[in-house]
Design a protein around this motif. Structure first.
Motif, PDB file in Angstrom:
ATOM      1  N   ARG A  15       0.838  -1.193   0.000  1.00  0.00           N
ATOM      2  CA  ARG A  15       0.000   0.000   0.000  1.00  0.00           C
ATOM      3  C   ARG A  15       0.878   1.250   0.000  1.00  0.00           C
ATOM      4  O   ARG A  15       1.923   1.307   0.668  1.00  0.00           O
ATOM      5  CB  ARG A  15      -0.911   0.013   1.230  1.00  0.00           C
ATOM      6  N   THR A 221     -14.306  -4.143   4.786  1.00  0.00           N
ATOM      7  CA  THR A 221     -13.575  -2.884   4.610  1.00  0.00           C
ATOM      8  C   THR A 221     -12.058  -3.045   4.598  1.00  0.00           C
ATOM      9  O   THR A 221     -11.349  -2.163   4.129  1.00  0.00           O
ATOM     10  CB  THR A 221     -13.917  -1.929   5.761  1.00  0.00           C
ATOM     11  N   ALA A 223     -10.413  -2.622   7.120  1.00  0.00           N
ATOM     12  CA  ALA A 223     -10.065  -1.427   7.896  1.00  0.00           C
ATOM     13  C   ALA A 223      -9.757  -1.740   9.353  1.00  0.00           C
ATOM     14  O   ALA A 223      -9.419  -0.840  10.112  1.00  0.00           O
ATOM     15  CB  ALA A 223     -11.205  -0.412   7.839  1.00  0.00           C
ATOM     16  N   ARG A 250      -4.714  -4.892   4.241  1.00  0.00           N
ATOM     17  CA  ARG A 250      -5.225  -3.741   4.988  1.00  0.00           C
ATOM     18  C   ARG A 250      -5.390  -2.585   3.996  1.00  0.00           C
ATOM     19  O   ARG A 250      -4.416  -2.170   3.356  1.00  0.00           O
ATOM     20  CB  ARG A 250      -4.261  -3.352   6.104  1.00  0.00           C
ATOM     21  N   ASP A 251      -6.614  -2.048   3.867  1.00  0.00           N
ATOM     22  CA  ASP A 251      -6.885  -1.010   2.876  1.00  0.00           C
ATOM     23  C   ASP A 251      -7.378   0.292   3.465  1.00  0.00           C
ATOM     24  O   ASP A 251      -7.471   1.284   2.741  1.00  0.00           O
ATOM     25  CB  ASP A 251      -7.924  -1.520   1.857  1.00  0.00           C
ATOM     26  N   ASP A 252      -7.713   0.329   4.740  1.00  0.00           N
ATOM     27  CA  ASP A 252      -8.159   1.570   5.376  1.00  0.00           C
ATOM     28  C   ASP A 252      -7.704   1.540   6.829  1.00  0.00           C
ATOM     29  O   ASP A 252      -7.412   0.457   7.368  1.00  0.00           O
ATOM     30  CB  ASP A 252      -9.685   1.677   5.290  1.00  0.00           C
ATOM     31  N   ASN A 253      -7.636   2.725   7.447  1.00  0.00           N
ATOM     32  CA  ASN A 253      -7.036   2.794   8.794  1.00  0.00           C
ATOM     33  C   ASN A 253      -5.698   2.065   8.804  1.00  0.00           C
ATOM     34  O   ASN A 253      -5.416   1.258   9.706  1.00  0.00           O
ATOM     35  CB  ASN A 253      -7.962   2.191   9.848  1.00  0.00           C
TER      36      ASN A 253
END
Length: 284
Positions: A15, A221, A223, A250-253
């Motif tokens: 990411r 999510t 997240a 992991r894509d958010d937070n």
């Protein structure tokens, strides 16, 4: 210093927030990285430079979200040409996408939309997979997706559909345990029923992630930290999948890189402490 556990089977979704850290060339616990294909297919700038640099030190897997493999209109040649160029550049050990549709002929939906589990849908998907595998000249691996509705037209369960897709098309499976957990919660079945029906000899990769609890349903999510329920399913499956690459998503937070390494080590520890009972003849 690297940990006592061998994390050679456990990778991490690459990411952009982690680019600055990785550019310092640290020693990491990551065995390999999984890159979202579309983030690098149209880029000749920093993202592709980062991916190319990482490839010198790590194996890479390419994971797409826009192939639209379930479309009745077929897969766009322009998309496949770009993907093939990226494959030639980074030589991934796995090329994957999702069992879903993502666009009509005129509109990209920007989401992974479910397919009806029917014979008609199955035939369309198998035809598209056969075309893509021949065009790319590489095996395709497809992931089960999270869903929030089901079709009245369904003629089989999701796990029956997924298993039949792999059996009849020859594609590998990317088994997302988080998505199995999300769907079992949202549709009211035992996730172990799903996992017991999946032909593990067809599974080429595992995904682990954390959904968000929306009260009435779970939302995929990526997240949150991986929840205990997903870790529990992973532990149950671990003796049979020790040889299969596992990826933390992991894509958010998105937390600090070192925090995600802790999840990598946890997954590696579970695999190391499991007794191997089965080995895939196809994807080892």
């Amino acid at each position: 210093m690297r940990s006592q556990f061998h994390s050679h089977k456990v990778g991490l979704g690459l990411r952009p927030p982690h680019y600055p850290y990785l550019e310092t060339s640290p020693t990491t616990e990551v065995a390999w990285f999984e890159a979202v294909s579309e983030n690098y297919m149209d880029s000749r700038g920093r993202p592709l430079e980062m991916l190319t640099a990482l490839r010198k030190d790590y194996p890479l897997a390419l994971h797409g979200v826009g192939m639209n493999i379930g479309s009745a209109s077929g897969v766009r040649i322009e998309y496949l040409n770009k993907l093939r160029d990226l494959i030639d550049r980074v030589e991934p050990f796995i090329v994957s996408d999702h069992i879903c549709w993502t666009a009509t002929s005129h509109q990209n939906m920007h989401d992974l939309l479910p397919l009806p589990y029917t014979q008609e849908s199955l035939e369309c998907l198998i035809e598209n997979i056969d075309f893509v595998q021949n065009y790319l000249r590489t095996p395709l691996v497809l992931e089960n997706v999270s869903t929030y509705l089901s079709f009245r037209a369904n003629e089989m369960t999701e796990w029956e559909f997924v298993a039949e897709v792999s059996k009849r098309s020859g594609c590998g499976l990317l088994l997302d345990i988080n998505n199995v957990y999300v769907n079992s919660y949202n549709h009211g079945y035992d996730p172990r029923t799903y996992l017991n029906a999946i032909p593990l000899e067809r599974v080429a990769q595992i995904h682990l992630a954390g959904p968000t609890d929306k009260g009435t349903h779970l939302f995929d999510t990526h997240a949150e930290d991986i929840p205990d329920a997903v870790w529990s399913l992973f532990k149950t499956l671990a003796p049979k999948i020790r040889h299969i690459p596992v990826c933390i998503e992991r894509d958010d937070n998105i937390p600090d890189f070192r925090e995600l390494e802790a999840e990598i080590l946890k997954a590696a520890s579970i695999l190391e402490k499991s007794n191997e009972t089965a080995r895939s003849p196809i994807f080892v």
